[in-house]
Design a protein around this motif. Sequence first.
Motif, PDB file in Angstrom:
ATOM      1  N   ILE A 142       1.295  14.450   0.102  1.00 23.71           N
ATOM      2  CA  ILE A 142       0.647  13.143   0.305  1.00 23.71           C
ATOM      3  C   ILE A 142       0.089  12.618  -1.012  1.00 23.71           C
ATOM      4  O   ILE A 142       0.246  11.434  -1.340  1.00 23.71           O
ATOM      5  CB  ILE A 142      -0.470  13.257   1.365  1.00 23.71           C
ATOM      6  N   LEU A 143      -0.558  13.492  -1.778  1.00 26.94           N
ATOM      7  CA  LEU A 143      -1.129  13.056  -3.052  1.00 26.94           C
ATOM      8  C   LEU A 143      -0.046  12.596  -4.021  1.00 26.94           C
ATOM      9  O   LEU A 143      -0.171  11.536  -4.647  1.00 26.94           O
ATOM     10  CB  LEU A 143      -1.940  14.195  -3.667  1.00 26.94           C
ATOM     11  N   LEU A 144       1.029  13.381  -4.145  1.00 32.25           N
ATOM     12  CA  LEU A 144       2.103  13.022  -5.077  1.00 32.25           C
ATOM     13  C   LEU A 144       2.829  11.750  -4.642  1.00 32.25           C
ATOM     14  O   LEU A 144       3.143  10.885  -5.467  1.00 32.25           O
ATOM     15  CB  LEU A 144       3.086  14.183  -5.200  1.00 32.25           C
ATOM     16  N   SER A 145       3.113  11.634  -3.328  1.00 36.41           N
ATOM     17  CA  SER A 145       3.799  10.425  -2.841  1.00 36.41           C
ATOM     18  C   SER A 145       2.919   9.199  -2.989  1.00 36.41           C
ATOM     19  O   SER A 145       3.409   8.109  -3.325  1.00 36.41           O
ATOM     20  CB  SER A 145       4.226  10.614  -1.380  1.00 36.41           C
ATOM     21  N   SER A 146       1.603   9.342  -2.769  1.00 34.46           N
ATOM     22  CA  SER A 146       0.685   8.211  -2.932  1.00 34.46           C
ATOM     23  C   SER A 146       0.621   7.779  -4.391  1.00 34.46           C
ATOM     24  O   SER A 146       0.648   6.578  -4.700  1.00 34.46           O
ATOM     25  CB  SER A 146      -0.714   8.583  -2.431  1.00 34.46           C
ATOM     26  N   LEU A 147       0.547   8.746  -5.305  1.00 37.86           N
ATOM     27  CA  LEU A 147       0.529   8.409  -6.726  1.00 37.86           C
ATOM     28  C   LEU A 147       1.820   7.712  -7.146  1.00 37.86           C
ATOM     29  O   LEU A 147       1.798   6.743  -7.920  1.00 37.86           O
ATOM     30  CB  LEU A 147       0.317   9.678  -7.555  1.00 37.86           C
ATOM     31  N   ALA A 148       2.949   8.182  -6.631  1.00 42.28           N
ATOM     32  CA  ALA A 148       4.229   7.545  -6.957  1.00 42.28           C
ATOM     33  C   ALA A 148       4.289   6.119  -6.418  1.00 42.28           C
ATOM     34  O   ALA A 148       4.744   5.196  -7.109  1.00 42.28           O
ATOM     35  CB  ALA A 148       5.372   8.383  -6.390  1.00 42.28           C
ATOM     36  N   ASN A 149       3.819   5.928  -5.197  1.00 40.94           N
ATOM     37  CA  ASN A 149       3.834   4.584  -4.609  1.00 40.94           C
ATOM     38  C   ASN A 149       2.884   3.647  -5.334  1.00 40.94           C
ATOM     39  O   ASN A 149       3.179   2.462  -5.525  1.00 40.94           O
ATOM     40  CB  ASN A 149       3.459   4.655  -3.127  1.00 40.94           C
ATOM     41  N   ILE A 150       1.724   4.161  -5.747  1.00 41.62           N
ATOM     42  CA  ILE A 150       0.778   3.326  -6.497  1.00 41.62           C
ATOM     43  C   ILE A 150       1.365   2.932  -7.846  1.00 41.62           C
ATOM     44  O   ILE A 150       1.255   1.781  -8.284  1.00 41.62           O
ATOM     45  CB  ILE A 150      -0.560   4.073  -6.672  1.00 41.62           C
ATOM     46  N   ALA A 151       2.017   3.893  -8.509  1.00 39.52           N
ATOM     47  CA  ALA A 151       2.592   3.621  -9.829  1.00 39.52           C
ATOM     48  C   ALA A 151       3.746   2.631  -9.748  1.00 39.52           C
ATOM     49  O   ALA A 151       3.912   1.779 -10.628  1.00 39.52           O
ATOM     50  CB  ALA A 151       3.059   4.931 -10.462  1.00 39.52           C
ATOM     51  N   LEU A 152       4.561   2.758  -8.684  1.00 38.66           N
ATOM     52  CA  LEU A 152       5.743   1.897  -8.552  1.00 38.66           C
ATOM     53  C   LEU A 152       5.490   0.658  -7.705  1.00 38.66           C
ATOM     54  O   LEU A 152       6.360  -0.204  -7.613  1.00 38.66           O
ATOM     55  CB  LEU A 152       6.898   2.699  -7.940  1.00 38.66           C
ATOM     56  N   GLY A 153       4.325   0.576  -7.075  1.00 44.89           N
ATOM     57  CA  GLY A 153       4.053  -0.535  -6.167  1.00 44.89           C
ATOM     58  C   GLY A 153       3.536  -1.790  -6.825  1.00 44.89           C
ATOM     59  O   GLY A 153       3.299  -2.793  -6.144  1.00 44.89           O
ATOM     60  N   ARG A 154       3.326  -1.751  -8.146  1.00 40.42           N
ATOM     61  CA  ARG A 154       2.889  -2.924  -8.914  1.00 40.42           C
ATOM     62  C   ARG A 154       1.639  -3.576  -8.311  1.00 40.42           C
ATOM     63  O   ARG A 154       1.497  -4.787  -8.280  1.00 40.42           O
ATOM     64  CB  ARG A 154       4.016  -3.967  -9.024  1.00 40.42           C
ATOM     65  N   GLY A 155       0.747  -2.736  -7.797  1.00 40.08           N
ATOM     66  CA  GLY A 155      -0.516  -3.234  -7.278  1.00 40.08           C
ATOM     67  C   GLY A 155      -0.496  -3.670  -5.838  1.00 40.08           C
ATOM     68  O   GLY A 155      -1.527  -4.099  -5.306  1.00 40.08           O
ATOM     69  N   PHE A 156       0.656  -3.567  -5.171  1.00 38.85           N
ATOM     70  CA  PHE A 156       0.781  -4.035  -3.788  1.00 38.85           C
ATOM     71  C   PHE A 156       0.758  -2.897  -2.766  1.00 38.85           C
ATOM     72  O   PHE A 156       0.789  -3.157  -1.574  1.00 38.85           O
ATOM     73  CB  PHE A 156       2.076  -4.841  -3.615  1.00 38.85           C
ATOM     74  N   PHE A 157       0.751  -1.650  -3.229  1.00 38.18           N
ATOM     75  CA  PHE A 157       0.793  -0.526  -2.290  1.00 38.18           C
ATOM     76  C   PHE A 157      -0.560  -0.357  -1.608  1.00 38.18           C
ATOM     77  O   PHE A 157      -1.603  -0.315  -2.258  1.00 38.18           O
ATOM     78  CB  PHE A 157       1.170   0.761  -3.015  1.00 38.18           C
ATOM     79  N   ASP A 209      -2.229   0.547   5.284  1.00 39.41           N
ATOM     80  CA  ASP A 209      -1.257  -0.390   5.872  1.00 39.41           C
ATOM     81  C   ASP A 209       0.110   0.274   6.045  1.00 39.41           C
ATOM     82  O   ASP A 209       0.803   0.039   7.042  1.00 39.41           O
ATOM     83  CB  ASP A 209      -1.127  -1.634   4.994  1.00 39.41           C
ATOM     84  N   THR A 210       0.500   1.083   5.067  1.00 43.74           N
ATOM     85  CA  THR A 210       1.790   1.765   5.161  1.00 43.74           C
ATOM     86  C   THR A 210       1.811   2.757   6.313  1.00 43.74           C
ATOM     87  O   THR A 210       2.774   2.820   7.090  1.00 43.74           O
ATOM     88  CB  THR A 210       2.095   2.495   3.838  1.00 43.74           C
ATOM     89  N   GLU A 211       0.742   3.540   6.439  1.00 40.94           N
ATOM     90  CA  GLU A 211       0.671   4.502   7.534  1.00 40.94           C
ATOM     91  C   GLU A 211       0.611   3.806   8.889  1.00 40.94           C
ATOM     92  O   GLU A 211       1.194   4.273   9.872  1.00 40.94           O
ATOM     93  CB  GLU A 211      -0.565   5.398   7.350  1.00 40.94           C
ATOM     94  N   ARG A 212      -0.084   2.695   8.939  1.00 38.01           N
ATOM     95  CA  ARG A 212      -0.165   1.932  10.190  1.00 38.01           C
ATOM     96  C   ARG A 212       1.213   1.425  10.588  1.00 38.01           C
ATOM     97  O   ARG A 212       1.595   1.488  11.768  1.00 38.01           O
ATOM     98  CB  ARG A 212      -1.143   0.765   9.996  1.00 38.01           C
ATOM     99  N   TYR A 213       1.969   0.935   9.624  1.00 33.65           N
ATOM    100  CA  TYR A 213       3.329   0.479   9.903  1.00 33.65           C
ATOM    101  C   TYR A 213       4.207   1.640  10.370  1.00 33.65           C
ATOM    102  O   TYR A 213       5.007   1.493  11.306  1.00 33.65           O
ATOM    103  CB  TYR A 213       3.926  -0.162   8.652  1.00 33.65           C
ATOM    104  N   ASN A 214       4.047   2.813   9.740  1.00 26.66           N
ATOM    105  CA  ASN A 214       4.825   3.979  10.154  1.00 26.66           C
ATOM    106  C   ASN A 214       4.512   4.378  11.591  1.00 26.66           C
ATOM    107  O   ASN A 214       5.403   4.791  12.342  1.00 26.66           O
ATOM    108  CB  ASN A 214       4.553   5.146   9.212  1.00 26.66           C
ATOM    109  N   MET A 215       3.241   4.280  11.975  1.00 28.03           N
ATOM    110  CA  MET A 215       2.860   4.594  13.347  1.00 28.03           C
ATOM    111  C   MET A 215       3.496   3.616  14.325  1.00 28.03           C
ATOM    112  O   MET A 215       3.968   3.987  15.409  1.00 28.03           O
ATOM    113  CB  MET A 215       1.340   4.564  13.492  1.00 28.03           C
ATOM    114  N   LEU A 216       3.508   2.333  13.956  1.00 22.47           N
ATOM    115  CA  LEU A 216       4.047   1.306  14.857  1.00 22.47           C
ATOM    116  C   LEU A 216       5.553   1.451  15.034  1.00 22.47           C
ATOM    117  O   LEU A 216       6.083   1.208  16.126  1.00 22.47           O
ATOM    118  CB  LEU A 216       3.705  -0.087  14.324  1.00 22.47           C
ATOM    119  N   LYS A 217       6.250   1.812  13.977  1.00 23.99           N
ATOM    120  CA  LYS A 217       7.715   1.882  14.061  1.00 23.99           C
ATOM    121  C   LYS A 217       8.202   3.210  14.630  1.00 23.99           C
ATOM    122  O   LYS A 217       9.400   3.363  14.888  1.00 23.99           O
ATOM    123  CB  LYS A 217       8.331   1.656  12.679  1.00 23.99           C
ATOM    124  N   MET A 218       7.300   4.171  14.821  1.00 22.28           N
ATOM    125  CA  MET A 218       7.696   5.522  15.197  1.00 22.28           C
ATOM    126  C   MET A 218       8.548   5.544  16.459  1.00 22.28           C
ATOM    127  O   MET A 218       9.669   6.070  16.471  1.00 22.28           O
ATOM    128  CB  MET A 218       6.439   6.381  15.395  1.00 22.28           C
TER     129      MET A 218
END
Length: 258
Positions: free
Chosen positions: A4-19, A23-32
């Motif tokens: 979780i820590l590594l994936s969050s850091l990767a998403n923050i680095a590549l998300g250009r400030g939008f990650f 919200d991402t986890e909430r979307y994952n729960m909804l689409k499950m």
Amino acid sequence: MPFILLSSLANIALGRGFFRYIDTERYNMLKMFTFIKASLSLFWPRDLVFRVTPKKADESIIRKDRRELLLHILLIGIILLSISIAVSNLIWKSFYDAESISIYVAIFWSIYNVVMLVVTILYIINRHYYRQKYRFPVKVRLQIKVRDSEWVTTTTCDISRHGVCITIFDNYQFDDDKISIILELPDGPLKAECILDSSVLQPNGFRKLGLTFQPFAQKEQNRLLYFLFVNLPRDAFNKQQLVPNYTSINDLKFPIKQ
């Protein structure tokens, strides 16, 4: 946890400030459950039924959203039951024999999933439905006819295909609920007759008016649609403005003479 820590850091680095992790986890729960149903269709195929996306968020759409949450609520119940079994097993060793550390880890992740499911359910319950009339936040010069045939210049707060929201001094009065306006669009003035839908007094002495367009010529409708869905997004992107501003007289090709 390292994942979780590594994936969050990767998403923050590549998300250009939008990650946004929540919200991402909430979307994952909804689409499950939607993804589970889609996966099951590989083994139990069904005839596809085409459904038109609803253009109006009426009570039936809201009830359908609530029904979709029943599986999430059921899942919360199952997880809480599993947590109670794990806790009782830690205390009395009544169900199975396992290392305490593994049970603690399982309880931790179970509580985490319950929290995320509750956050997701509350989000859906409290959500606002804007599908029916999307409003574009934009500032456009507008002239409005008040009592005694006087024209007053003001600015829009937002515009939709069906109406416009403006602010005006509270001391202005109107002859009736039918109001004439002139929108000073970049390609020229657009005249429209409107119905006063709402009127809210603001703390600063202004009044916010919600106006609904009366039917007008197809040519004028096309101009409004072109402005909202072509010019507006393009100018917002080019000028990097969240709320594009067309109130300057220099923005108008055909300014209206006062």
